[in-house]
Design an enzyme around this catalytic site. Structure first.
Site, short mmCIF file in Angstrom:
data_model
loop_
_atom_site.label_atom_id
_atom_site.label_comp_id
_atom_site.label_asym_id
_atom_site.label_seq_id
_atom_site.Cartn_x
_atom_site.Cartn_y
_atom_site.Cartn_z
N GLU A 194 0.88 -1.18 0.00
CA GLU A 194 0.00 0.00 0.00
C GLU A 194 0.91 1.22 0.00
O GLU A 194 1.62 1.47 0.98
CB GLU A 194 -0.93 -0.01 1.23
CG GLU A 194 -1.75 1.25 1.39
CD GLU A 194 -2.43 1.76 0.11
OE1 GLU A 194 -3.28 1.05 -0.44
OE2 GLU A 194 -2.09 2.87 -0.35
N ASP B 88 6.06 0.87 -4.26
CA ASP B 88 5.20 0.57 -5.39
C ASP B 88 5.39 -0.92 -5.71
O ASP B 88 6.51 -1.36 -6.00
CB ASP B 88 5.60 1.45 -6.60
CG ASP B 88 4.61 1.32 -7.75
OD1 ASP B 88 4.21 0.19 -8.07
OD2 ASP B 88 4.26 2.36 -8.34
N ASP C 171 -6.80 1.84 -8.56
CA ASP C 171 -7.08 3.23 -8.98
C ASP C 171 -7.16 3.32 -10.50
O ASP C 171 -6.28 2.83 -11.18
CB ASP C 171 -5.96 4.15 -8.51
CG ASP C 171 -5.92 4.31 -7.00
OD1 ASP C 171 -6.96 4.62 -6.42
OD2 ASP C 171 -4.84 4.09 -6.41
#
Ligand SMILES: C[S@@+](CC[C@H](N)C(=O)[O-])C[C@H]1O[C@@H](n2cnc3c(N)ncnc32)[C@H](O)[C@@H]1O
Length: 260
Positions: free
Chosen positions: A112, A139, A162
């Site tokens: 996260e 990431d 996202d």
């Protein structure tokens, strides 16, 4: 804003709901994918150590380029010791904290990028005494191929990734051909990829990318049924609350015998 009589909540907009891609910009970014183009927070080698500290070692949290060799050794031992499940974009961690607690025989890795959320997951895991979960705010696209050997992930969960609506942010999207290729390499034969989205255009794009990969196939119902009891993520719970539709996609990697 009119109130939706079903929910007594204002209608919810996640964005334009018109999932579009600036093809030229994306193509350009993908030519530099291996250099890290599109990574959230940019080049991880430039990330300051003093900003956003992780829980002190040996707590089960890491950054690939900032953790000590001893910490990374502990991490590698952890990854090799049990079937591994990975979540990318854990958000508030509802799903992974519950799933890890209910599957002590598996080991879990949660990514996260948002530091506050990561800290929250780490705190909750510690409070719950979870010994089978490590977390990172790197990431995931940077870490996974550098950290894991091919054929090592038993299940990978990507819940409500996202959509990154703005053209300049689109290279941050998880689902691109090189990322799907990396995931397919890292899944073990028979390993499961579980993805959900409430953005129909992104869902269609994800499904196409997964279908197009020669080693990924829609999972059979028995594999899917295992997850019927999974706790909804925050986003899933929110969609349920406001009646916003979403879709789950389940794919498996073909077994070694089927692999050409
Ligand atoms: C829309 S939220 C969904 C959170 C959660 N999965 C849920 O369903 O409620 C997507 C999350 O993924 C995280 N994220 C996005 N790209 C990531 C990446 N490349 N690596 C790790 N986390 C990422 C974001 O910070 C965000 O918290």
């Amino acid at each position: 804003m009119p109130i939706d009589p079903r929910t007594s909540l204002p209608p919810y907009q996640v964005g334009p709901d018109q999932f579009e891609t600036d093809a030229a910009r994306m193509q350009q970014a993908l030519t530099r994918y291996d250099e890290g183009k599109g990574l959230i927070r940019g080049d991880p080698r430039q990330r300051p150590r003093w900003l956003h500290p992780l829980p002190a070692e040996p707590a089960p949290a890491f950054r690939l380029l900032q953790s000590s060799p001893e910490q990374l050794q502990r991490l590698h031992a952890f990854l090799a010791a049990a079937p591994l499940e990975v979540e990318i974009g854990s958000g508030r961690g509802e799903f992974i904290l519950d799933w890890a607690a209910r599957h002590p025989q598996h080991h879990f890795l949660a990514f996260e990028v948002r530091w506050k959320l990561l800290q929250r997951i780490a705190r909750k895991a510690e409070k719950a005494g979870l010994a089978n979960l490590w977390v990172s705010d790197d990431d995931a696209r940077y870490d996974l191929p550098r950290l894991l050997a091919p054929d090592s992930i038993a299940a990978c969960h990507i819940l409500f990734p996202d959509p990154w609506w703005k053209p300049k942010h689109q290279p941050r999207r998880l689902f691109t051909p090189p990322f799907v290729a990396a995931l397919a390499r890292l899944l073990r034969p028979g390993g499961l990829l579980r993805v959900a989205t409430d953005v129909p255009g992104y869902g269609a794009h994800i499904a196409q990318l997964l279908h197009d990969h020669p080693h990924l196939h829609p999972a059979d119902p028995a594999a899917i049924a295992l997850y019927a009891a999974a706790l909804p993520s925050s986003r899933q719970a929110f969609c349920d609350e406001i009646g916003r539709p979403y879709t789950f996609y389940y794919f498996t990697k073909s077994s070694l015998l089927e692999t050409p």
